[in-house]
Each structure stands twice: as C-alpha cells, then as structure tokens.
Scaffold this active site. Structure first.
Site, mmCIF file in Angstrom:
data_model
loop_
_atom_site.group_PDB
_atom_site.id
_atom_site.type_symbol
_atom_site.label_atom_id
_atom_site.label_comp_id
_atom_site.label_asym_id
_atom_site.label_seq_id
_atom_site.Cartn_x
_atom_site.Cartn_y
_atom_site.Cartn_z
ATOM 1 N N TYR A 1 0.843 -1.201 0.000
ATOM 2 C CA TYR A 1 0.000 0.000 0.000
ATOM 3 C C TYR A 1 0.876 1.248 0.000
ATOM 4 C CZ TYR A 1 -3.775 3.239 0.981
ATOM 5 O OH TYR A 1 -4.661 4.278 0.904
ATOM 6 N N SER B 1 -6.467 0.962 -4.381
ATOM 7 C CA SER B 1 -6.549 2.394 -4.111
ATOM 8 C C SER B 1 -5.159 3.020 -4.290
ATOM 9 C CB SER B 1 -7.133 2.646 -2.725
ATOM 10 O OG SER B 1 -7.527 3.983 -2.569
ATOM 11 N N ASP C 1 -17.843 3.626 -7.600
ATOM 12 C CA ASP C 1 -16.723 4.093 -6.784
ATOM 13 C C ASP C 1 -16.659 5.613 -6.879
ATOM 14 O OD1 ASP C 1 -14.424 4.604 -5.414
ATOM 15 O OD2 ASP C 1 -13.191 3.134 -6.463
ATOM 16 N N HIS D 1 -15.827 1.591 -3.676
ATOM 17 C CA HIS D 1 -14.390 1.508 -3.423
ATOM 18 C C HIS D 1 -14.012 0.253 -2.650
ATOM 19 C CE1 HIS D 1 -10.529 3.427 -3.704
ATOM 20 N NE2 HIS D 1 -10.326 3.360 -2.407
#
Length: 691
Positions: free
Chosen positions: A463, A543, A626, A661
């Site tokens: 991430y 993301s 989203d 999302h």
C-alpha cells in the site's frame, strides 16, 4: 492464453499544456459517469464481455471460487459495544451478503436480531455501515450505504420494538455518529450536489449539524462550519459521559487537525459555542475520551511516535499535560475503560498492548497470541469490562472479553475454521531498499513447503500511503492462494504509518518514489532469497496500492509476471478534480504547482506507459459506483495500456456493477472478484490448483 483482440476505444483530441509540456489525454471522455454517458456504458459492456470470456478459460478459477467460499464460510463478529446494559454487535453466519446487527439485553441473554440489511436489496448491495446506540441503549442510530457509494443515509430505530422512526438524514458523508443525550445526534454532511453530479463533484463545505429526534432534516441546527474555508472537513464525537462534543477539523488526508470543544451542558438553550483547544493544523490530535471536564488525546506534537496528553477545561487557564510519554513504538489506538488507559502500539507492524492508569503510571500488558493485530478496545470509563479482537494471517478474528481490574481475558466469540492454522507458517523478515532503508515484510507459506525451501509462486501485496499501516489480518482469498501452494507476502513500505510520522513522510510528496523503490526491492529480495523464482512473482494493491502497482509495472516490468491494480489512482495529473481527490494533495502534492507536477508526471501510471515493453499480465479491477477513486482512472489507464505496443500477456479490466471503493460489497461479489483475481494471477505465475 495470450493477449486477446481488445475492443476499439475511441481516441479523442484533448490536450493540455502544463508548465510548458503538452499532455495528450485522448481518453478523457472515459472520465464521464457511466450512468450518464451511453458511450462510456457501451465501452464498459464491451470490456467486461472480453474480460469475462478470458476469465472463463482460467483453469484455477473455479477451484479458487469453491475454496474461497469454504474459507469465507465462518461466523464473523464485530467487537460488542455496550450501552445501557445492552450489548450490540454484528454477526455474519458465514456467506450472508451483509452482516446483520444483533443485541443482547444482558451479556448472558440470547441474541436478538435487530437489523438485517440482507432484506434491503435483491442484489445484496445495500449495506449497514456505521451504527451507534444511544446512551441508555433504547435507540440505535445507523447509516445505510447503497451500492458501495461513500454517501450515507442516516436512520434511527427503537431497540425494544425494532421499529424504524421517521427520522432520515441525506447527504451525509465521512461522518461520525454522536448522540447528544437521548434527544438527538450530531452528524456531518455536504451540500446536496447538482443533479447527476453526486458521484463525481468535488466535496466542499462539510458542516456539523444537530438533529433533534422527531423533526425534519430541514430543521437541523448548524453546529459548526467554516464557509470562509470550504476545503475544511469537520467531524463530531461526544465524550462518554455526554459532557463535551469534540469537533475535529482537517484540511486533507494528513493527520493535522484543529480541535474545538462544545459544552453540552449549554446546548439545551441552543448555545453551540465552540471553544478552540488546538489551532493551526500542525499536528495530529485524536480524541480518546473525557471524564467530567478532563479530556484525553493522543498527539504527535513533539512526539512523532505519539504520546498521550490531557487537559482540564475547568481550570482557569487550561494547559496540556503529558500523561504517557512517547515510547519507542508508535501508538496505534487508545481507549479509556474503567479507570485505565489501554494503548495499542505497533511493534514492527504487529500489535502490542500496554495498560496505564489515567495519570500515566504503568499497569501491565495484554498478552496476545503471537504476530497479529488487535482491534478495540470497546468499553467505557467506569466500566469493568472491555472487548477486543485479535487476528492474524492464519487466524480469523476472535473476540475477547477482558476484566479490566484483573486483566483476565475470556473468549466471547471464536469462529470454527475450515483449516488448521498450524499448517501455515507466518514469519517476519527485514530487507533493505535502494537507499539502504530497512523495511519489514510478512511471509505466509504452508508449513510443509516452507520446510522444503523450494521457490513458490508468490503474491506480493503493498500500500504505502496516507499513514495507513498494513498489519497482519485474515483473508480467505490469500489463504486459498497459500493452500494452493503459493506464498503470500506483505511489504510494509514507506508512506504507511508502521513507524510513525517519519515513515509516512518518507513515502509521500517529493519522497513518493521511495514507496516504489521499497516495493521493487521487496520483489528483488524474494527472488534472491529463493522464496519465489524469476517469473513467479505477482503483485497486488488497491486504491493508493493500485497506484503502486501501476507505477512499479512501468518502472520494472521485467520483475513481475502479473499484477492486480484495484480501484487505483492512475491519472496523477487530474486526481484532484473529483469527489474526495482534492484531499490527497497531502500525500501526492498539487498538480497545478510546477515542482509537484514534475514529480507526479515522472511516476503517473497513465503517463508513463511505453511502446515496445513486455508488460506483465494485468487485471485492473474497479466498480461503477466508486465515488472515492472514480473509475475513470482505471478506464483511461487500461485503454492506454491496450493501445500500446506491448508483449503477449493480456491487460484486462474487470468492472463491477453496484459496487464502490470496497466497503459494503456483498459477500457473493467479493468471492467472485477474488476468484477471478487469484485465478488470473495463478495462471501467469505457474500456480496450479490442487487436484
């Protein structure tokens, strides 16, 4: 299974000249909302048809679908929350699309179904989001999320009868749920968007309102707003004893806040005067709780790993006083239960829990079962019990009840598992990035394969942004990957919060390349150490992690066999133009400032696709609803990737309908998507499904 013939995507002639550079944007029309653009809707349909036909041929997909379903089929509980002697918690029997909410009228009473969101929509895509019982436990405030959107509808029900009251709040987003006595509640909302703009328009002018039960939303009282600073966000919470409302204001995603306090003793007369406690947006201030006029906060002011401070608002000249000094590990969570402070710390990205008195004296630790993550602690000042969860890569969450005075813990809820945790090995290793920085990673393998020491098809996850820490947690799809004979790895790269403020700062803005370098170095380490072989490494991120996958695929296409970029931020020159994208300038910088533009242009996934490169096999995943990272990011990226002259491996996009999302996604859609992803990555890394 080489690259198929892709659907034709129209190229437009949109261009911009930014700081002297002409930027072509031929697929800008794909930014349009799929609900309002027949051309985009047709493109989505053609892309999904191609992708579904390709995925149908994957030899391991059906095994993954079956096994993930089996591993998903266990009881899942949220941490109980006690109000007025009643205990509220969610429980999913296993494969329910949404988790129902239950209440026990006493701890030992039989559970009673309070809300079943599975009855709300035929496709299971309407979810129960946040919820909060009133102080005496007689009413429940809850939020409804439809189709994965960030927008919420707030409603109230009577706990004794289950009857839903007439109160309804619209256009709430990024909101707390904070009761003010039994009369009403505080919430945050934005102005109603223009028609057709609710999934794309920028979010400005958030404000805090008070809703009195039994009245229409139009009568709600404005409590706190900053019309001269429309970019500021405001969220409200209330101390456990109901004495103080705390307004936390932010200007982006950075943990830099202003804090105001409202005395709720005065609100009966309509006085919502906010008293400034912290101004300047310089540091993090996270409200823990209050007892009377004394409030406790976690802050990184003069403490990049965080410390606990308190303030007495009854004093003539209130001053901040340090309660628990900064330790050698960052604070990850804090609660007041009984007469104790319970602090969760991150020890190399794994949880450790310490207990202190309210004045900061050490009072013990909570023993945890190895490498894992703790959630909670749920409880109240003056109470003698706390609830918390513990999970790890090979252990679904177990809920514990702790007697605060004695420290004794008992199991409140423990799932029955369709596997033996002891058949898997979870280890932590450290490797060095390009600039020599020491970075941790977690590795999970089957015990027999780890002992054999042979290279395995490996899935590397990352991430690296927004101060978010990746800690050990259970995933049915990742466990299925390991059961099939692969290795699963989480790299705790810079940009996250695993080591406090410096770790976050080390992977954002001008230092964002460090995140990519850390992730690339993780892949190189796994190959060098024989965890996987060249050609056996797949990567995944969602993301900001989708941005990570897109960036490293451009920078080191030779290193990875396949990748899954989920709901990613792919256009770094226009991300700030939709919904919540404007907040992300804290991590990414401002596209309209030249210094930031140069940095963003250098790694933007959309703008660094090259002809003549043998790219890994890519499956991009997104969803039509989203409104956090709008799907146009993924649409434009995959269109450009399919247009480029590349190798023989496919670049495909999977577009979910009535999903957002990630939060609120029904179980059946989550399983189907996970099976598609794992089947795709398995094919290109050589991972065969078990017989």
């Amino acid at each position: 299974m080489s690259a198929p013939d892709y659907p034709k995507t129209r190229r437009g002639d949109a261009t911009e000249t930014i700081f002297g550079e002409t930027i072509a944007d031929p697929y800008r029309w794909l930014e349009d909302d799929v609900r309002n653009s027949p051309e985009v809707a047709d493109w989505v349909e053609r892309q999904n048809a191609l992708t579904n036909a390709f995925l149908d041929r994957l030899p391991a997909r059906e095994w993954f679908r079956s096994r993930i379903s089996e591993l998903f089929d266990f009881e899942r509980f949220s941490t109980p929350y006690q109000r007025g002697g009643r205990y509220f918690y969610s429980r999913n029997s296993g494969l329910q699309n949404q988790s129902p909410l239950y209440v026990r009228d006493t701890l030992d009473a039989a559970p009673r179904l309070l809300i079943d969101p599975n009855q709300w929509a035929d496709d299971g895509a309407t979810a129960l989001s946040g919820w909060a019982p009133s102080p005496d436990g007689s009413k429940l405030l809850y939020s409804v999320q439809d189709g994965g959107t960030d927008w919420r509808i707030l409603r109230v029900l009577d706990v004794a009868t289950g009857e839903v009251r007439q109160d309804e709040i619209r256009w709430a987003k990024f909101t707390g749920l904070a009761w003010v006595g039994e009369e009403g509640f505080l919430y945050s909302r934005f102005p109603e968007p223009e028609e057709g703009e609710d999934f794309q328009a920028l979010n400005y002018n958030q404000a805090v309102y008070f809703h009195r039960l039994g009245t229409a939303q139009e009568s709600d009282q404005l409590v706190f707003s900053t019309p001269d600073h429309p970019e500021r966000n405001h969220s409200a919470s209330v101390s456990d004893d109901g004495r103080w409302a705390i307004i936390t204001s932010s200007i982006g995603t950075d943990a830099r806040y202003e804090i105001h306090a409202v005395s709720l003793d005065d609100t009966g007369s309509g006085d919502w005067t906010a008293r400034a406690l912290v101004t300047g947006f310089d540091n993090a201030w996270k409200f823990i709780d209050g007892i009377g006029d004394r409030l406790w906060f976690v802050t990184n002011e003069d403490a990049p790993l965080y410390r606990v401070v308190s303030i007495d608002l009854a004093a003539g000249h209130p001053q901040w006083r340090e309660v628990v000094a900064q330790q050698d590990q960052p604070i990850d969570g804090a609660s007041i239960v009984g007469d104790r402070l319970i602090l969760s710390y991150l020890r190399d990205a794994s949880s450790a829990v310490r207990i202190y008195t309210l004045d900061g004296a050490e009072a013990g630790e909570v023993a945890l079962d190895g490498i894992g993550s703790v959630g909670g602690f749920s409880g109240h000042p003056g109470n003698d019990e706390a609830f918390y969860s513990f999970t790890s890569f090979n252990r679904p969450p177990t809920i514990y009840r702790m007697d605060v005075a004695s420290g004794e813990t008992t199991i409140f809820a423990q799932p029955e598992m369709a596997f033996d945790p002891d058949n898997f090995v979870v280890e932590q290793r450290f490797y060095h990035s390009k600039d020599g920085t020491r970075v941790p990673m977690f590795i999970m393998r089957r015990r027999d394969l780890a002992e054999a020491g042979e290279p395995l098809p490996t899935l590397l996850y990352g991430y690296g942004g927004f101060d978010i820490s990746l800690t050990p947690g259970f995933s049915a799809s990742r466990l299925a990957w390991v059961e099939a004979g692969g290795a699963y790895v989480v790299a705790n790269i810079r940009g996250g919060g695993e080591y406090g403020k410096a770790w976050h700062d080390g992977g954002r803005r001008a230092s964002k390349q460090n995140s990519f370098d850390d992730f690339i170095a993780a892949g190189e380490y796994l190959i060098a150490q024989g965890i996987t072989a060249q050609g056996g490494l797949a990567i995944q991120g969602g993301s900001n992690g989708g941005l990570l996958v897109g960036a490293v695929v451009n920078q080191r296409p030779d290193l990875f066999a396949a990748g899954n970029a989920g709901v990613g931020v792919m256009d770094m020159l226009r991300f700030d133009r939709w919904t919540a994208g404007r907040y992300w300038v804290d991590d990414y910088g401002y596209p309209d400032r030249e210094e930031d533009f140069r940095i963003l242009r250098a790694y933007s996934p959309l703008h660094n696709i090259q002809d003549g490169v043998d790219y890994p096999a890519l499956l991009v995943t997104t969803a039509d609803t989203d409104d956090r990272v709008v799907p146009g990011h993924s649409f434009k990226y995959i269109a450009a990737m399919q247009e480029a002259e590349r190798g023989e491996r496919p670049q495909l996009i999977r577009i979910e309908t009535r999903a957002g999302h990630g939060s609120g996604k029904p179980t059946d859609k989550a399983i189907a998507e996970a099976a598609d992803i794992m089947g795709f990555l398995a094919y290109w890394t050589g991972l065969d499904a078990p017989e």
